[in-house]
Structure formats: C-alpha cells, structure tokens
Design an enzyme around this catalytic site. Structure first.
Site, PDB file in Angstrom:
ATOM      1  N   HIS A  49      17.558  20.514   0.699  1.00  0.00           N
ATOM      2  CA  HIS A  49      16.526  19.651   1.276  1.00  0.00           C
ATOM      3  C   HIS A  49      16.302  20.023   2.730  1.00  0.00           C
ATOM      4  O   HIS A  49      17.251  20.187   3.493  1.00  0.00           O
ATOM      5  CB  HIS A  49      16.945  18.169   1.198  1.00  0.00           C
ATOM      6  CG  HIS A  49      15.929  17.263   1.815  1.00  0.00           C
ATOM      7  ND1 HIS A  49      14.781  16.886   1.146  1.00  0.00           N
ATOM      8  CD2 HIS A  49      15.840  16.706   3.047  1.00  0.00           C
ATOM      9  CE1 HIS A  49      14.047  16.128   1.938  1.00  0.00           C
ATOM     10  NE2 HIS A  49      14.668  15.997   3.096  1.00  0.00           N
ATOM     11  N   ASP A  63      12.665   3.211  -1.855  1.00  0.00           N
ATOM     12  CA  ASP A  63      12.341   4.107  -0.749  1.00  0.00           C
ATOM     13  C   ASP A  63      10.836   4.214  -0.564  1.00  0.00           C
ATOM     14  O   ASP A  63      10.336   4.213   0.557  1.00  0.00           O
ATOM     15  CB  ASP A  63      12.935   5.507  -0.984  1.00  0.00           C
ATOM     16  CG  ASP A  63      12.412   6.499   0.041  1.00  0.00           C
ATOM     17  OD1 ASP A  63      12.684   6.285   1.237  1.00  0.00           O
ATOM     18  OD2 ASP A  63      11.687   7.444  -0.317  1.00  0.00           O
ATOM     19  N   ARG A  83       7.893   1.417   6.981  1.00  0.00           N
ATOM     20  CA  ARG A  83       8.389   2.056   8.207  1.00  0.00           C
ATOM     21  C   ARG A  83       7.270   2.802   8.921  1.00  0.00           C
ATOM     22  O   ARG A  83       7.178   2.799  10.154  1.00  0.00           O
ATOM     23  CB  ARG A  83       9.516   3.033   7.871  1.00  0.00           C
ATOM     24  CG  ARG A  83      10.819   2.351   7.512  1.00  0.00           C
ATOM     25  CD  ARG A  83      11.796   3.329   6.905  1.00  0.00           C
ATOM     26  NE  ARG A  83      12.126   4.424   7.791  1.00  0.00           N
ATOM     27  CZ  ARG A  83      12.472   5.647   7.387  1.00  0.00           C
ATOM     28  NH1 ARG A  83      12.552   5.929   6.105  1.00  0.00           N
ATOM     29  NH2 ARG A  83      12.747   6.580   8.261  1.00  0.00           N
ATOM     30  N   SER A  96      16.787   7.201   3.089  1.00  0.00           N
ATOM     31  CA  SER A  96      15.531   7.597   2.442  1.00  0.00           C
ATOM     32  C   SER A  96      15.696   8.960   1.758  1.00  0.00           C
ATOM     33  O   SER A  96      15.373   9.131   0.575  1.00  0.00           O
ATOM     34  CB  SER A  96      14.437   7.642   3.513  1.00  0.00           C
ATOM     35  OG  SER A  96      13.279   8.259   3.024  1.00  0.00           O
ATOM     36  N   LYS A 130      16.708   9.711  -2.709  1.00  0.00           N
ATOM     37  CA  LYS A 130      15.885  10.551  -3.597  1.00  0.00           C
ATOM     38  C   LYS A 130      16.682  11.733  -4.126  1.00  0.00           C
ATOM     39  O   LYS A 130      16.587  12.099  -5.294  1.00  0.00           O
ATOM     40  CB  LYS A 130      14.651  11.050  -2.830  1.00  0.00           C
ATOM     41  CG  LYS A 130      13.581   9.989  -2.709  1.00  0.00           C
ATOM     42  CD  LYS A 130      12.445  10.431  -1.827  1.00  0.00           C
ATOM     43  CE  LYS A 130      12.828  10.406  -0.373  1.00  0.00           C
ATOM     44  NZ  LYS A 130      11.747  10.405   0.586  1.00  0.00           N
TER      45      LYS A 130
END
Ligand code: URA
Length: 434
Positions: free
Chosen positions: A82, A161, A168, A183, A187
């Site tokens: 990621h 999320d 947010r 967050s 995921k």
C-alpha cells in the site's frame, strides 16, 4: 454507554476503551449516531491523538463493519503493498506482476485518485476493456489462477471507513495519524492478506510533508499490523518530485510496461524492485532482502513479470496487447512542450503542482462524480538535479481539451525552479522500518 460521555472523555485526553470505540463506530455505521457527534469525536482524536491500543481498536471496529475476505485456502503467502499516495506512482502495476511471477499471491484492493494523487484503479481503467469491478468470487479466482488480481473497495469492505472518510474530508480531520492508520489498515486487513508492505511517501507531493510525520505514520501502520498478527514492513520514500518520467493514466501504464521490460527509468525500477523484494522476503520466498532483490530482478530479466501482467489484463477483460505496444492505449490529440526560461540545474519539480495539472486536464477528479480522461498526461524531460540549457524542454503536456490547457500549463511551469549552481537529486528511499 452513551456517545456524549465518550466524546467528553476523548476531549479531556483520556484513552478510550475498545468497547467504547466499537460502540461509536457501530452506532455510526448503523445510522444511530449522528454526523455531528462523530465529527466532534474525530476532532477530539485529531487534537488529542490515540495510543496504540486505541488505534488498534478503531482499526478492528472499522474492519469488522464489513466483510473480511478469507483466502487461507489458497496455497501460498498472500501479500499486498500500500502506498500513502503520490504523483507518477505506478509501482503497483510493476511490483504486483513481479511478486506474482515470483510465487507471491497478491490480492490488491486499490483506490482511485485522491486530490492531486493518482489512483491504481484509474490507471488500470485506461487499458481498453479492463474491468476493476469483479465479484469477490472472481477476485479469488484471479488470485489463485494468475497470482494477482486488483479490485476497488466494494460497499461491503470496511463501510465504516467509507462513511467516516467522507465526514473527515469535510470536517478538517483528515490529517490525523490514528485516523489515517485505521482508515488504511481496515481496508487492507479486509483483503485476507498475511503480510503487507507499506510505501509511506514524504515531501511536497505527499500527505505527510515532513520526514518526522512520515516516520510516525509508518510506525503507527506497522505497529497496528503487527498487533493483529500480520508480517509488516515499510519504506519511507521521497515524493517531493513525481516518480518516473510520466504522470497521468494511460501514459503510466505504458511506463509500467517499459519498466517490466527492463527499459524503465532508474528511480521507478529501483523502487518497484525494492518493494517487490520486500513482498518476496515477507512471503518467505527468499532468505534476505539481497536475495529477494535478485529474485525480483530475474522476473523482469526473464520476461515472466510482463507475461503475468498480460495474463492479469486478459483476466480482467482488458486488451493484453498494451504489453506489446502503446499503440493500443488511448492517446491525447495535442502536445505542448514547456521549455527552460534559462540555463541551470533543476532545483524543484513540485509533485503536487504536476498532479494538479493532470487533474485540471481531466486525468483526475475535481468533483467526486467527475469522469476521467485516460489519455492526458505530463512527460517530465527534466527532474531535480538535471542540467538544462535555455530553451530546452522541461516537460511535455499531452492534452485533449484546449479550454483546460492554460491552467495546466501554468501549473507545470511553476512546478519547476531552476538554480544557477548544481543541485543534488533527492534520495529516493529514505528509511526502512520493520
Ligand atoms: N488513504 C486512506 O485510505 N485513508 C486516509 O485516511 C488517508 C489516505
């Protein structure tokens, strides 16, 4: 338990218990706690922070708000990567096929462009026919048969999320390390992975502008993953200037193919190999990082990684001929070359400005519902540290819509600064965390 007392507790700097955090997340996801109370809690978290146990509890509450995929019956170690987001960052398209060719199983749930940063799904959709909206069953089949499969976040993956992120975005509470951690990790943990490699960006084009903040985010992400039993590693990498020589969507697919062929720019190849090597090492397919780098490079040299990419594209319904020639990718109709106003060395190439130029041209979204023009992009002829003579090309803008061009041109021009004395190129891989 009641929401008001929990909000006051965080306001007064006390740590929340796991069941209090779960109460708030579950209540919000079910529509029982209103936006204004969650907004107040998010602001209290942004200001007062959360400790590691609270961050883990928040991550798990958000993770279990939806489906958690279980790929334990698929043989092999499942590993994903990621990135916290950047410009020209197409490493997923390169390291995914490299790692899969080496025997890692790579289930990737990817994102779309966010602000000035590009998104893997938007890049993949530049390939004619490529479908990122696969069912979970088909996703599983792709991971099993090809070794890599890429989809978007569905409504059933971490719905908390999705709801909290939207809130947010409009309450000034994005830039919080525990909130970003929960967050991202909620995921990623839903993907059914055993291990995760993180590429935490730092600099002008990143969410975290300073090395210190990037370090704190990396530590928080790694600790949260370790606490739920995942193998983790993180690199902190430079995002002051875009990665590689191209930024856009179709143009980044073409640059990824070139890199898989062994003909990519040095920075992009180095980072893709390094991240793929981390995945290979975490999967236990090499004894150490040096050996893992060798395995990664061999997947490029033998053409196996490119072959996996072609099969992956075909599996998703896309045209695999894009791995043979960029003729099969969409192309912009117009070109404009930005030249150097004077001789010198490139001292600045602002990744955020280049990213916003692409957004303005239609390669990203100004509003959530905007479509994408896959063909537009910017070619970077010069990067930080390069010598340039007056009148020589700095960048080439490839565009379709003349009405959007002037704004984009100004952004690319101001992205560059030229100095009279030589400038060092920024170090790409800043730190490694395990
Ligand atoms: N990406 C995410 O998915 N969440 C954040 O909070 C920031 C970046």
């Amino acid at each position: 338990m009641n929401s008001l007392e929990i909000i006051k507790k965080k306001r007064d700097r006390s740590a929340l218990a796991a069941d209090e955090i779960r109460f708030m997340v579950d209540g919000y996801t079910a529509g029982e706690i209103p936006d204004y109370q969650i907004s107040a809690l998010l602001m209290a978290v942004l200001i007062n922070g959360m400790d590691t146990a609270e961050t883990q509890a928040l991550t798990e509450a958000m993770l279990h708000s939806g489906d958690v995929l279980d790929f334990s019956d698929i043989p092999g170690v499942k590993v994903d990567k990621h990135s916290t987001g950047g410009v020209g960052d197409k490493t997923s398209l390169i390291l995914g096929p490299i790692a899969a060719a080496a025997g890692v199983r790579v289930p990737m749930i990817s994102g779309r462009g966010l602000g000035h940063t590009g998104g893997t799904l938007d890049k993949l959709e530049a390939i004619p026919g490529f479908d990122v909206n696969l069912s979970v069953e088909r996703f599983r089949e792709g991971v099993e048969r090809i070794g890599i499969c890429l989809i978007g976040q569905t409504a059933r993956i971490a719905p908390a999320d999705k709801k909290i992120y939207a809130l947010r975005d409009v309450t000034g509470t994005v830039e919080s390390i525990p909130l970003i951690t929960a967050s991202i990790m909620s995921k990623k943990l839903a993907e059914g992975i055993d291990a995760l490699v993180l590429d935490v960006k730092t600099g002008r084009g990143a969410f975290m502008k300073t090395l210190d903040d990037s370090r704190r985010l990396a530590r928080s992400l790694v600790d949260t993953g370790l606490r739920v039993g995942k193998r983790m590693s993180a690199l902190i990498t430079d995002m002051n200037q875009p990665l590689g020589r191209w930024a856009g969507n179709a143009v980044e697919v073409a640059e990824s193919v070139a890199t898989l062929r062994g003909e990519g720019p040095a920075d992009l190849e180095a980072l893709s190999v390094e991240l793929a090597a981390e995945m290979i090492r975490l999967a236990g397919l090499a004894p150490d990082i040096d050996a893992a780098r060798g395995v990664a490079r061999r997947q490029i040299a033998t053409g196996r990684a490119l072959e996996v990419f072609a099969r992956c594209i075909e599996f998703h319904g896309g045209d695999p001929r894009v791995t043979e020639s960029d003729q099969h990718l969409p192309r912009a109709a117009r070109r404009h070359v930005v030249t150097a106003p004077r001789a010198g060395w490139v001292a600045q190439l602002d990744a955020e400005a280049v990213g916003m130029a692409i957004v303005v041209l239609g390669g990203g979204r100004l509003r959530k519902e905007d479509g994408i023009d896959p063909a537009v992009g910017v070619r970077l002829h010069r990067k930080i540290g390069d010598r340039v003579e007056a009148g020589e090309p700095l960048a080439e803008i490839q565009y379709n819509d003349a009405a959007r061009f002037d704004d984009a041109r100004r952004r690319v021009e101001t992205a560059y600064a030229i100095a009279e004395a030589p400038v060092e190129a920024p170090v790409l891989i800043r730190e490694r965390l395990e």
